[in-house]
Design a protein around this motif. Structure first.
Motif, PDB file in Angstrom:
ATOM      1  N   LYS A 309     -10.774  -5.101  22.959  1.00 30.14           N
ATOM      2  CA  LYS A 309     -10.612  -6.451  23.522  1.00 30.14           C
ATOM      3  C   LYS A 309     -10.046  -7.472  22.527  1.00 30.14           C
ATOM      4  CE  LYS A 309     -13.997  -6.170  27.249  1.00 30.14           C
ATOM      5  NZ  LYS A 309     -14.316  -4.719  27.134  1.00 30.14           N
ATOM      6  N   ILE A 310      -9.233  -6.978  21.608  1.00 33.97           N
ATOM      7  CA  ILE A 310      -8.566  -7.872  20.657  1.00 33.97           C
ATOM      8  C   ILE A 310      -7.095  -7.983  21.040  1.00 33.97           C
ATOM      9  CG2 ILE A 310      -7.847  -8.143  18.239  1.00 33.97           C
ATOM     10  CD1 ILE A 310     -10.553  -6.825  17.495  1.00 33.97           C
ATOM     11  N   GLY A 311      -6.672  -9.211  21.302  1.00 34.52           N
ATOM     12  CA  GLY A 311      -5.293  -9.444  21.740  1.00 34.52           C
ATOM     13  C   GLY A 311      -4.319  -9.339  20.583  1.00 34.52           C
ATOM     14  N   THR A 312      -3.163  -8.770  20.844  1.00 32.34           N
ATOM     15  CA  THR A 312      -2.106  -8.692  19.844  1.00 32.34           C
ATOM     16  C   THR A 312      -0.775  -8.935  20.551  1.00 32.34           C
ATOM     17  OG1 THR A 312      -1.804  -6.338  20.224  1.00 32.34           O
ATOM     18  CG2 THR A 312      -3.275  -6.953  18.414  1.00 32.34           C
ATOM     19  N   ARG A 313       0.274  -9.103  19.770  1.00 27.44           N
ATOM     20  CA  ARG A 313       1.636  -9.117  20.313  1.00 27.44           C
ATOM     21  C   ARG A 313       2.501  -8.291  19.370  1.00 27.44           C
ATOM     22  NH1 ARG A 313      -0.204 -11.163  23.982  1.00 27.44           N
ATOM     23  NH2 ARG A 313       0.271 -13.067  25.139  1.00 27.44           N
ATOM     24  N   SER A 314       3.468  -7.624  19.964  1.00 28.21           N
ATOM     25  CA  SER A 314       4.434  -6.934  19.114  1.00 28.21           C
ATOM     26  C   SER A 314       5.328  -7.978  18.455  1.00 28.21           C
ATOM     27  CB  SER A 314       5.274  -5.973  19.948  1.00 28.21           C
ATOM     28  OG  SER A 314       5.773  -6.635  21.074  1.00 28.21           O
ATOM     29  N   PHE A 315       6.014  -7.576  17.410  1.00 24.70           N
ATOM     30  CA  PHE A 315       7.019  -8.424  16.769  1.00 24.70           C
ATOM     31  C   PHE A 315       8.225  -8.539  17.704  1.00 24.70           C
ATOM     32  CE2 PHE A 315       6.410  -8.493  11.829  1.00 24.70           C
ATOM     33  CZ  PHE A 315       5.223  -9.171  11.982  1.00 24.70           C
ATOM     34  N   PHE A 316       9.164  -9.424  17.341  1.00 18.59           N
ATOM     35  CA  PHE A 316      10.402  -9.543  18.108  1.00 18.59           C
ATOM     36  C   PHE A 316      11.137  -8.203  18.151  1.00 18.59           C
ATOM     37  CE2 PHE A 316      10.391 -14.053  16.319  1.00 18.59           C
ATOM     38  CZ  PHE A 316       9.870 -14.594  17.467  1.00 18.59           C
ATOM     39  N   TYR A 317      11.948  -8.050  19.179  1.00 17.27           N
ATOM     40  CA  TYR A 317      12.755  -6.844  19.337  1.00 17.27           C
ATOM     41  C   TYR A 317      14.187  -7.203  18.934  1.00 17.27           C
ATOM     42  CZ  TYR A 317      14.163  -2.445  21.545  1.00 17.27           C
ATOM     43  OH  TYR A 317      14.643  -1.187  21.786  1.00 17.27           O
ATOM     44  N   PRO A 318      14.834  -6.398  18.074  1.00 20.39           N
ATOM     45  CA  PRO A 318      16.125  -6.830  17.502  1.00 20.39           C
ATOM     46  C   PRO A 318      17.207  -7.042  18.562  1.00 20.39           C
ATOM     47  CG  PRO A 318      15.288  -4.853  16.399  1.00 20.39           C
ATOM     48  CD  PRO A 318      14.390  -5.104  17.571  1.00 20.39           C
ATOM     49  N   MET A 319      18.060  -8.019  18.284  1.00 19.87           N
ATOM     50  CA  MET A 319      19.101  -8.421  19.243  1.00 19.87           C
ATOM     51  C   MET A 319      20.065  -7.281  19.572  1.00 19.87           C
ATOM     52  SD  MET A 319      18.276 -11.361  20.130  1.00 19.87           S
ATOM     53  CE  MET A 319      16.580 -10.943  19.745  1.00 19.87           C
ATOM     54  N   HIS A 320      20.419  -6.462  18.553  1.00 23.24           N
ATOM     55  CA  HIS A 320      21.436  -5.426  18.804  1.00 23.24           C
ATOM     56  C   HIS A 320      20.903  -4.286  19.662  1.00 23.24           C
ATOM     57  CE1 HIS A 320      19.176  -4.027  15.353  1.00 23.24           C
ATOM     58  NE2 HIS A 320      19.745  -2.855  15.406  1.00 23.24           N
ATOM     59  N   LEU A 321      19.581  -4.219  19.852  1.00 23.78           N
ATOM     60  CA  LEU A 321      19.002  -3.158  20.691  1.00 23.78           C
ATOM     61  C   LEU A 321      18.587  -3.675  22.073  1.00 23.78           C
ATOM     62  CD1 LEU A 321      16.716  -1.427  18.001  1.00 23.78           C
ATOM     63  CD2 LEU A 321      19.073  -0.857  18.639  1.00 23.78           C
TER      64      LEU A 321
END
Ligand code: PLP
Length: 372
Positions: A309-321
């Protein structure tokens, strides 16, 4: 254990007081008096002459790009590792985004790689300050002078952060902020364009309001524009939050430092850098990058935290992908290994203003157990 959300905003009694005034006076639209007051106070806080409040930070970027009259055939240098908004704004203007990889320590655009991307078509650089440390501005400012380029500063994550003791958002020909609920001060949704250039400020005001012409007959339009107006209620929230901005920033740094000390003994992970020669981290979010030696990737660790029950977020996803850009044939065969590594191995943990020290310790201990 109670859930720990990735972000919780905080409010004082002031938000209710000022929101009540909106209701009591009937001023709820963008015509209300809090808009101008918020524009003046926030732009003054950043050290700029003009502020143009907008519906959100992404809209502020659209306005910034359009205010500079960037157009088809122009190239604009942006980081590969960023939220997608700057790329959208550039492409919507018909211009072409040109990508630069990240610095592996600060996660910001690697300014040493910028000059090799400049061509005769380059018109602007968008410096996006990412997660807590500013972009290294002096070399960028030199390049802008040398090659006669505009600088747009995306300071959406940097309210109150400084670069060599000068506020982020004060460097760009035009700079933008966001007031989304996870930013240092929030208006729910909201943003602002700030600049010292009166003409750019006036253009921004016009673009925000469907390009109505202040001095010409109403409903007669000569240019494209948007309805990116902020409401008086949002500005009320912003004014109340602005009274507490220094406390918010101090608390953000406390949160970051507490995580640093709680997590420092875990091997195989990279923590945010606390200080560089030009800035002290403001920890907009507290990011972690797994080193290559780790068997589990970020997605697996995030899943295990979510089960606790610990919230996280992924990092940004690169523009070229980004599938949306791949479909358009953009950035074909380009590689940005640092950005790719950050996206694959990076994530951030609960670090909003509403988190308590006990929750920080709880999150740290859970993470320590998961990572061994
Ligand atoms: C949050 C953010 C934005 C977009 O702001 P919105 O108000 O959500 O549209 C733009 N750039 C960066 C770097 C951000 O973090």
């Amino acid at each position: 254990m109670k859930p720990v959300p990735v972000n919780t905003p905080i409010f004082s009694h002031r938000e209710k007081e000022l929101l009540d005034q909106c209701i009591d006076t009937g001023w709820i639209s963008s015509e209300g008096p809090f808009i101008k007051e918020f524009e003046e106070k926030f732009s003054g806080y950043i050290g700029r002459k003009f502020g143009v409040a907008c519906a959100n930070g992404s809209g502020a970027l659209d306005i910034a790009v359009a205010a500079l009259k960037l157009k088809e055939g122009d190239e604009v240098i942006i980081p590969a590792f960023t939220i997608i908004s700057p790329a959208f704004s550039v492409i919507r203007a018909g211009a072409k985004p040109v990508l630069v990889d990240s610095d592996p320590i600060t996660w910001n655009m690697d300014v040493n790689q910028v000059e090799s991307k400049i061509t005769s078509r380059t018109k602007a650089i968008i410096a996006v300050h990412i997660y807590g440390l500013p972009v290294d501005m002096d070399p960028l400012l030199d390049l802008c002078r040398k090659h006669n380029l505009f600088l747009i500063e995306d300071a959406a994550e940097m309210h109150g952060q400084t670069y060599k003791n000068k506020k982020c958002g004060s460097f760009g020909d035009i700079s933008i902020f966001s007031f989304y609920p996870n930013k240092h001060i929030t208006t729910g949704e909201g943003g602002m364009v700030v600049t010292d250039n009166e003409e750019l400020a006036q253009r921004s005001r016009k673009l925000r309001n469907l390009s109505f012409e202040p001095d010409k007959p109403r409903y007669v339009h000569y240019e494209f524009g948007w309805n990116y107006r902020m409401t008086n209620m949002q500005a009320a929230l912003g004014l109340a939050q602005l009274e507490y901005i220094e406390q918010h920033i101090t608390r953000k740094r406390e949160i970051g430092k507490l995580y640093n000390s709680e997590l420092k003994n875990i091997s195989g992970i990279q923590l945010p850098k606390e200080i560089t020669d030009y800035a002290e981290n403001i920890y907009w979010v507290y990011g972690i990058v797994l080193k290559e030696s780790r068997i589990k990737n970020a997605a697996q660790i995030m899943k295990m935290l979510s089960e606790k029950k610990i919230g996280t977020r992924s990092f940004f996803y690169p523009m070229h992908l980004q599938p949306v850009f791949v479909k358009m044939g953009l950035f074909k065969d380009e590689k940005y290994p640092v950005a790719e590594n950050l996206a694959e191995n990076g994530f951030y943990i609960p670090s909003g203003l509403g988190i308590t020290n006990d929750q920080i310790k709880e999150v740290s201990q859970t993470l320590m157990r998961i990572l061994g």
